[in-house]
Design an enzyme around this catalytic site. Structure first.
Site, mmCIF file in Angstrom:
data_model
loop_
_atom_site.group_PDB
_atom_site.id
_atom_site.type_symbol
_atom_site.label_atom_id
_atom_site.label_comp_id
_atom_site.label_asym_id
_atom_site.label_seq_id
_atom_site.Cartn_x
_atom_site.Cartn_y
_atom_site.Cartn_z
ATOM 1 N N ASN A 117 -83.742 13.731 -33.463
ATOM 2 C CA ASN A 117 -83.249 12.420 -33.157
ATOM 3 C C ASN A 117 -82.185 12.027 -33.793
ATOM 4 O O ASN A 117 -81.683 10.922 -33.653
ATOM 5 C CB ASN A 117 -84.300 11.486 -32.968
ATOM 6 N N HIS A 142 -86.713 17.234 -28.432
ATOM 7 C CA HIS A 142 -85.193 16.717 -28.048
ATOM 8 C C HIS A 142 -84.421 17.727 -28.699
ATOM 9 O O HIS A 142 -82.904 17.588 -28.882
ATOM 10 C CB HIS A 142 -85.073 15.443 -28.852
HETATM 11 FE FE FE2 Z 1 -90.491 14.413 -30.416
#
Ligand code: FE2
Length: 270
Positions: free
Chosen positions: A40, A68
């Site tokens: 992130n 992600h």
């Molecule tokens: Fe995650």
């Protein structure tokens, strides 16, 4: 061997607190190796080359990943050029990058880093992380005694099960993804260090690192609000692992927390 693992780094507040606090932590705890979960780091979702290089320059040696991983499309290309950036090892064959990396540290030792992702409430078609761990460890070079596993997973039970599955076979299993640090750090009977979740490195005046007002609009009004990284003072959450170089087992696991000392007055949320 002192290994510092830093939990999910979220956006600019996360990168900023690492830049400020990591050199101090490296020094204070005589840290030999730093691993951070970086899924992130770029605007709260995904990884870019620029943000990854910022963390490498701040003293992070290896970055792990999670669901992600590909939110910023350039990561698909970048990961093929940067072996210190991992993605979950149990992604399908043919996925760019790898989830296993061996790094040589200044002490002369080699340390294996294994990144896995959970099955429960994550990607339903992902390969079994337990089988993937077995496969990776079976191929481990003989001289690599120390192995750190980052299991990026939603549910506590899956992470805990992995710790027992690997007890005595790896140095530590650390959990990531929920962004909330748990207080269950321990060394298991056969010598593997464990914590269910290391917690987030980012702004804690937030909803798991994201702007509180926007998150509230989603939850309260059910509106399709886009998540946005919360701005404000960054807090680093990590664990310090004291690992026996000869056996590869963990002597101690300690939670670490450090907060930015430079007041981010311009970006404090009122
Ligand atoms: Fe995650």
């Amino acid at each position: 061997m002192n290994l510092l693992f830093i939990g999910d780094v979220v956006g600019k507040p996360g990168r900023r607190v690492i830049s400020e606090q990591l050199p101090l932590l490296r020094n204070r705890h005589k840290v030999d190796l730093v691993v951070a979960n970086a899924e992130n780091i770029a605007d709260g979702a995904g990884i870019t080359q620029k943000t990854a290089e910022e963390l490498f320059a701040a003293g992070v040696d290896v970055m792990t990943n999670g669901n992600h991983a590909w939110d910023k499309k350039e990561a698909l290309e970048y990961i093929t050029t940067e072996p210190r950036l991992l993605r979950p090892h149990n992604y399908p064959e043919g996925t760019p990058g790898t989830g296993w990396f061996v790094i040589s540290v200044a002490t002369g030792h080699r340390v294996g880093i294994l990144n896995l992702m959970g099955n429960v409430y994550m990607h339903p078609t992902l390969a079994c992380p337990f089988a993937a761990a077995d496969t990776a460890l079976a191929a481990k070079p003989e001289d690599v005694k120390m192995v750190l596993v980052d299991l990026h997973a939603e549910v506590t039970s899956e992470k805990m099960a992995m710790s027992w599955f690997l007890d005595g076979r790896v140095s530590a299993v650390v959990g990531t993804h929920t962004h909330v640090p748990t207080a269950d750090e321990r060394v298991l009977p056969q010598g593997t260090g464990y914590i269910t979740d290391v917690g987030m490195t980012g702004c804690y005046d937030s909803v798991i690192g994201m702007n509180t007002q926007k998150a509230l609009r989603r939850f309260v009004l059910k509106l399709p609000e886009r998540f946005e990284v919360a701005e404000g003072m960054g807090t680093l959450c990590g664990v310090l692992l004291d690992i026996d170089e000869k056996t590869g087992l963990c002597r101690a696991i300690t939670r670490i927390r450090a907060t930015e000392t430079v007041v981010q007055s311009a970006v404090r949320v009122a």
